[in-house]
Design an enzyme around this catalytic site. Structure first.
Site, short mmCIF file in Angstrom:
data_model
loop_
_atom_site.label_atom_id
_atom_site.label_comp_id
_atom_site.label_asym_id
_atom_site.label_seq_id
_atom_site.Cartn_x
_atom_site.Cartn_y
_atom_site.Cartn_z
N TYR A 136 0.83 -1.21 0.00
CA TYR A 136 0.00 0.00 0.00
C TYR A 136 0.87 1.26 0.00
O TYR A 136 0.61 2.21 -0.74
CB TYR A 136 -0.91 -0.02 1.23
CG TYR A 136 -1.79 1.20 1.38
CD1 TYR A 136 -2.98 1.31 0.66
CD2 TYR A 136 -1.45 2.23 2.26
CE1 TYR A 136 -3.81 2.42 0.81
CE2 TYR A 136 -2.26 3.34 2.40
CZ TYR A 136 -3.44 3.42 1.69
OH TYR A 136 -4.25 4.53 1.84
N PRO A 156 -3.02 12.90 4.91
CA PRO A 156 -3.66 12.98 6.23
C PRO A 156 -2.99 12.01 7.21
O PRO A 156 -2.44 10.98 6.80
CB PRO A 156 -5.10 12.56 5.97
CG PRO A 156 -5.21 12.36 4.49
CD PRO A 156 -3.84 12.18 3.95
N ASN A 168 -4.03 9.69 10.77
CA ASN A 168 -5.10 8.70 10.93
C ASN A 168 -6.48 9.35 10.96
O ASN A 168 -6.80 10.09 11.89
CB ASN A 168 -4.88 7.90 12.23
CG ASN A 168 -3.64 7.05 12.17
OD1 ASN A 168 -2.53 7.54 11.95
ND2 ASN A 168 -3.80 5.76 12.37
#
Length: 323
Positions: free
Chosen positions: A145, A172, A174
């Site tokens: 990922y 961003p 979490n």
């Protein structure tokens, strides 16, 4: 879909529009933060398989967007990443290449893609900032990922240098909020904990948290992130990415996050930590100094308030949210 007419109208296509961040953008636009010259089009995997080049091109030709917010991705928590790193790499590479190239081919003026702090090197100094993305390999637990998301930054630079495209990305920390993935096995840590606390309260059992509870994270409320996405789309002109995050001082441990959920849901049972489970990366502390240079007075929702609102939404929508 919010429709407008006229020569100055922006047609903003949001991929992954029914996910956590897409729903948050829908809400802030609907609540009055959309502009009169903007038409918003939110699409999901039901509208097109973005791993398929033909379907992606057809989607762009159908809607003819002038701007794109690219949120669509194969995502999952630590344990899903550990099992399927190759799948995360292949699917996300296909999605990102199809979306960015279709945007280029159809003359989209601006694309804002969504990255993640997991793209940063595992071995690094803290706080991490936007200049450090490619300084070393990411954490091995989610390398598929992470590398796929890093390649968006590479592509953005390529499209700008070769074709002058204004494609950029945000990073961003979490994200959590209403419409999150609350699946205990495959979701991220905070929504998984919310679901666990809910079940423990219903059954009167102890709450077991995977890992030691010591890793630290910066959490950003999805509605805050949505407002920042609108600013990036309208005002941020750099191709280089920008971290969207609360400050370093707002970082909390997993234990502290669990305690905030326990308080919000009025859970009175025992709190246990299963230290046989992996912790993942200990911390990913990110600097929001660049964001603060642009928006020094942006107000983030206090963490405990955001947790309380998210827990209330989950409890009220349990039948659909638990899936």
């Amino acid at each position: 879909m919010t429709e407008v007419t006229g020569p100055t109208a922006k047609r903003i296509l949001v991929t992954g529009g029914t996910g956590l961040v897409g729903r948050a953008i829908q809400k802030v636009v609907a609540d009055g933060e959309g502009w009169p010259d903007e038409e918003w089009i939110f699409v999901s995997s039901r509208d097109a398989d973005l791993t398929n080049t033909t379907e992606t091109k057809a989607l762009f030709e159908q809607h003819k967007p002038t701007h794109v917010i690219h949120l669509a991705a194969m995502v999952g928590g630590l344990f899903k990443n550990l099992r399927y790193n190759l799948d995360f790499w292949r699917r996300n590479i296909h999605i990102n290449d199809n979306v960015l190239h279709s945007a280029y081919e159809t003359g989209v003026q601006k694309v804002v893609s969504c990255l993640s702090t997991c793209i940063f090197p595992d071995k690094t100094t803290y706080p991490i900032d936007e200049t450090m993305i490619h300084n070393g390999p990411p954490h091995n637990s989610n390398f598929g990922y992470s590398y796929a998301k890093r390649m968006i930054d590479v592509q953005n630079r390529g499209y700008f240098e070769q074709h002058g495209c204004r494609f950029t990305a945000v990073i961003p920390t979490n994200v959590f909020g209403p419409h999150d993935n609350f699946n205990i096995e495959d979701g991220h840590v905070l929504p998984g904990l919310i679901h666990k606390v809910y079940l423990a309260k219903q059954t009167g059992s102890a709450l077991t948290i995977w890992g030691t509870g010591k890793p630290r994270r910066q959490f950003i409320y999805s509605l805050d992130l949505a407002r920042l996405f609108l600013w990036v789309l309208r005002e941020y002109d750099e191709v280089e990415p920008i971290i969207l995050s609360v400050g370093e001082e707002d970082e909390v441990s997993i234990r502290e996050a669990a305690e905030a959920i326990v308080e919000a849901m009025d859970f009175r049972g025992e709190l246990l930590f299963d230290t046989t489970k992996a912790d993942g990366q200990f911390k990913k502390t990110a600097s929001n100094a660049k964001l603060r240079r642009y928006l020094p007075s942006f107000h983030f929702t206090p963490f405990r308030q955001a947790v309380k609102e998210t827990c209330a939404w989950f409890s009220a929508n349990y039948a659909s949210a638990r899936k």
